[in-house]
Scaffold this active site. Structure first.
Site, PDB file in Angstrom:
ATOM      1  N   ARG A  78      19.837  39.690  33.765  1.00 14.92           N
ATOM      2  CA  ARG A  78      20.512  39.353  32.509  1.00 14.92           C
ATOM      3  C   ARG A  78      20.478  40.447  31.448  1.00 14.92           C
ATOM      4  O   ARG A  78      19.515  41.217  31.359  1.00 14.92           O
ATOM      5  CB  ARG A  78      19.904  38.067  31.937  1.00 14.92           C
ATOM      6  CG  ARG A  78      20.305  36.853  32.761  1.00 14.92           C
ATOM      7  CD  ARG A  78      19.609  35.589  32.331  1.00 14.92           C
ATOM      8  NE  ARG A  78      20.093  34.447  33.113  1.00 14.92           N
ATOM      9  CZ  ARG A  78      19.702  34.167  34.350  1.00 14.92           C
ATOM     10  NH1 ARG A  78      18.811  34.905  34.973  1.00 14.92           N
ATOM     11  NH2 ARG A  78      20.212  33.121  34.983  1.00 14.92           N
ATOM     12  N   HIS A 103      24.027  39.710  36.310  1.00 14.44           N
ATOM     13  CA  HIS A 103      24.453  40.556  37.431  1.00 14.44           C
ATOM     14  C   HIS A 103      25.755  41.304  37.142  1.00 14.44           C
ATOM     15  O   HIS A 103      26.632  41.417  37.999  1.00 14.44           O
ATOM     16  CB  HIS A 103      24.562  39.736  38.721  1.00 14.44           C
ATOM     17  CG  HIS A 103      23.284  39.062  39.131  1.00 14.44           C
ATOM     18  ND1 HIS A 103      22.048  39.659  38.991  1.00 14.44           N
ATOM     19  CD2 HIS A 103      23.032  37.825  39.666  1.00 14.44           C
ATOM     20  CE1 HIS A 103      21.112  38.832  39.438  1.00 14.44           C
ATOM     21  NE2 HIS A 103      21.672  37.712  39.839  1.00 14.44           N
ATOM     22  N   HIS A 174      20.600  41.213  46.611  1.00 13.39           N
ATOM     23  CA  HIS A 174      20.376  39.798  46.340  1.00 13.39           C
ATOM     24  C   HIS A 174      20.314  38.936  47.603  1.00 13.39           C
ATOM     25  O   HIS A 174      20.830  37.817  47.622  1.00 13.39           O
ATOM     26  CB  HIS A 174      21.473  39.297  45.397  1.00 13.39           C
ATOM     27  CG  HIS A 174      21.040  38.219  44.473  1.00 13.39           C
ATOM     28  ND1 HIS A 174      20.378  37.089  44.915  1.00 13.39           N
ATOM     29  CD2 HIS A 174      21.159  38.082  43.138  1.00 13.39           C
ATOM     30  CE1 HIS A 174      20.127  36.311  43.882  1.00 13.39           C
ATOM     31  NE2 HIS A 174      20.584  36.889  42.785  1.00 13.39           N
ATOM     32  N   ASP A 247      12.189  31.636  38.690  1.00 16.54           N
ATOM     33  CA  ASP A 247      13.353  32.505  38.475  1.00 16.54           C
ATOM     34  C   ASP A 247      12.885  33.539  37.455  1.00 16.54           C
ATOM     35  O   ASP A 247      13.368  33.598  36.341  1.00 16.54           O
ATOM     36  CB  ASP A 247      14.537  31.679  37.971  1.00 16.54           C
ATOM     37  CG  ASP A 247      15.819  32.512  37.904  1.00 16.54           C
ATOM     38  OD1 ASP A 247      15.777  33.687  38.302  1.00 16.54           O
ATOM     39  OD2 ASP A 247      16.843  31.986  37.447  1.00 16.54           O
ATOM     40  N   GLU A 311      14.066  40.312  44.427  1.00 19.66           N
ATOM     41  CA  GLU A 311      15.016  41.328  43.975  1.00 19.66           C
ATOM     42  C   GLU A 311      14.257  42.401  43.204  1.00 19.66           C
ATOM     43  O   GLU A 311      13.779  42.153  42.095  1.00 19.66           O
ATOM     44  CB  GLU A 311      16.056  40.681  43.052  1.00 19.66           C
ATOM     45  CG  GLU A 311      16.791  39.508  43.665  1.00 19.66           C
ATOM     46  CD  GLU A 311      17.279  38.525  42.598  1.00 19.66           C
ATOM     47  OE1 GLU A 311      18.070  38.920  41.728  1.00 19.66           O
ATOM     48  OE2 GLU A 311      16.854  37.356  42.635  1.00 19.66           O
TER      49      GLU A 311
HETATM   50  C1  BGC Z   1      18.937  34.967  38.752  1.00 22.52           C
HETATM   51  C2  BGC Z   1      19.214  33.478  38.780  1.00 22.52           C
HETATM   52  C3  BGC Z   1      20.595  33.253  39.345  1.00 22.52           C
HETATM   53  C4  BGC Z   1      20.675  33.887  40.714  1.00 22.52           C
HETATM   54  C5  BGC Z   1      22.036  33.782  41.351  1.00 22.52           C
HETATM   55  C6  BGC Z   1      19.005  35.481  40.147  1.00 22.52           C
HETATM   56  O1  BGC Z   1      18.758  36.856  40.168  1.00 22.52           O
HETATM   57  O2  BGC Z   1      17.719  35.278  38.139  1.00 22.52           O
HETATM   58  O3  BGC Z   1      19.102  32.905  37.497  1.00 22.52           O
HETATM   59  O4  BGC Z   1      20.890  31.879  39.426  1.00 22.52           O
HETATM   60  O5  BGC Z   1      20.321  35.250  40.634  1.00 22.52           O
HETATM   61  O6  BGC Z   1      23.028  34.286  40.549  1.00 22.52           O
END
Ligand code: BGC
Length: 346
Positions: A78, A103, A174, A247, A311
């Site tokens: 983010r 992302h 991811h 998360d 990640e």
């Molecule tokens: C984020 C999550 C998100 C996911 C899929 C992760 O890297 O931290 O909040 O829902 O990616 O987009």
């Protein structure tokens, strides 16, 4: 070495590229998002287990916001208010997650068709050239992602980017892992160890970090001794309630600035162990909290916590957070990092 997978919404062809080694590993990639698609690794009793959550058509990869297997660039996770400043200039990117950017925007590089520069039996190089201000990020940026499948059953990912302007780059992959098999249901029983005595708590459900680098000691975020992913996941602990599970970014206890083992996951059902090695300073543990109802192959419905992601990255929102190491890449200076997912059986 490639086969047509289908077309994306613009009618562009999406191909599957297959790499293999002599030790039983086979990985399939897509030029859409330079994505890790299927990931077959040996399990106990000679079985071959597909451990990565996938879709069976390009349109699902394009439409869904899960980012299954994709390369995220330029900026993983983010950015608050979808805005950042470099040398007094404000840049704006897509606000695709509340008022924040996630992302690098919904139609970012993770959803674009990459070029295959080179492919051998066990190595593939994907490239993508972003124009200045594409997704709002400064610089004409040349990206190269090199995937290798080694004889030690490692999937190695080398990230490279070169910009002609000062910019911010924070790339990741991811992949959603389920070491008991991609379609086997919840990963809550799988074990996880993370080499981190600190993590970065978030302000609320929108998941922007507070800026603190908080100790994991005495919290459900303590993975310094391996434990089941689900052991503490339902604790009445604010940070877990916000994201409906983990998360969060962990601040890795780096032994040096180099490349080292930072996490291990294990599924007893298949005996598969995965070690994560990286030179990055952070890792996002995401426990598939928003997997719910997406359709996989053979009408499979992914369930909540049906996979986990590790990640490797700079800390989320680090470009706006003075307390975090700032991911600035200078003009004409290469950005380079490396992460390895190493598979074995125990
Ligand atoms: C984020 C999550 C998100 C996911 C899929 C992760 O890297 O931290 O909040 O829902 O990616 O987009």
């Amino acid at each position: 070495m490639s086969q047509l997978f289908g077309k994306n919404s613009k009618g562009e062809e999406v191909y599957i590229y297959t790499l293999k080694n002599e030790s039983g590993m086979m990985v399939r990639f897509l030029n859409l998002g330079a994505t890790v698609h299927e990931l077959f690794v040996p399990g106990k009793d000679g079985q071959s287990v597909q451990v990565s959550a996938i879709y069976d058509d390009p349109l699902s990869y394009e439409r869904e916001t899960t980012y299954f297997g994709a390369i995220v660039a330029p900026y993983a996770n983010r950015i608050s208010d979808a805005k950042f400043e470099i040398d007094g200039q404000i840049y704006e990117t897509d606000a695709n997650n509340n008022e924040n950017s996630l992302h690098s925007g919904i139609n970012g590089i993770a959803k674009k068709i990459w070029t295959v520069k080179e492919q051998t039996e066990n190595k593939i190089v994907f490239t993508y050239d972003a124009k200045d201000l594409e997704q709002g990020f400064p610089g004409n940026i040349h990206y190269e992602v090199t995937y290798e499948v080694t004889e030690k059953n490692e999937l190695s990912i080398s990230y490279y980017a070169l910009s002609d302007k000062k910019t911010t780059i924070n790339m990741t992959n991811h992949t959603y892992f389920n070491l008991a098999g991609a379609l086997s249901g919840s990963v809550e029983g799988q074990e996880l160890w993370i080499k981190a005595s600190h993590y970065t708590p978030v302000k609320d459900a929108k998941a922007i970090p507070t800026g603190d680098i908080a100790p994991v000691d005495g919290t459900p975020f303590d993975f310094r001794e391996a434990k089941a992913i689900g052991r503490d996941i339902r604790q009445d602990f604010d940070q877990l309630v916000y994201g409906q599970g983990y998360d969060h970014n962990f601040a890795i206890d780096k032994a040096s600035v180099g490349f080292e083992k930072i996490a291990t996951a294990y599924a007893q059902e298949t005996g598969i162990q995965m070690d994560v090695w990286t030179d990055c300073i952070g890792v996002q543990l995401y426990t598939g909290n928003f997997m719910a109802g997406q359709k996989g192959p053979n009408e499979h419905t992914y369930v909540k916590h049906g996979a986990f992601c590790l990640e490797t990255q700079y800390f989320p929102n680090a470009i706006n957070e003075t307390n975090f190491v700032c991911p600035i890449t200078e003009a004409n200076v290469p950005y380079e990092t490396r992460t390895v997912y190493a598979f074995s059986v125990r």
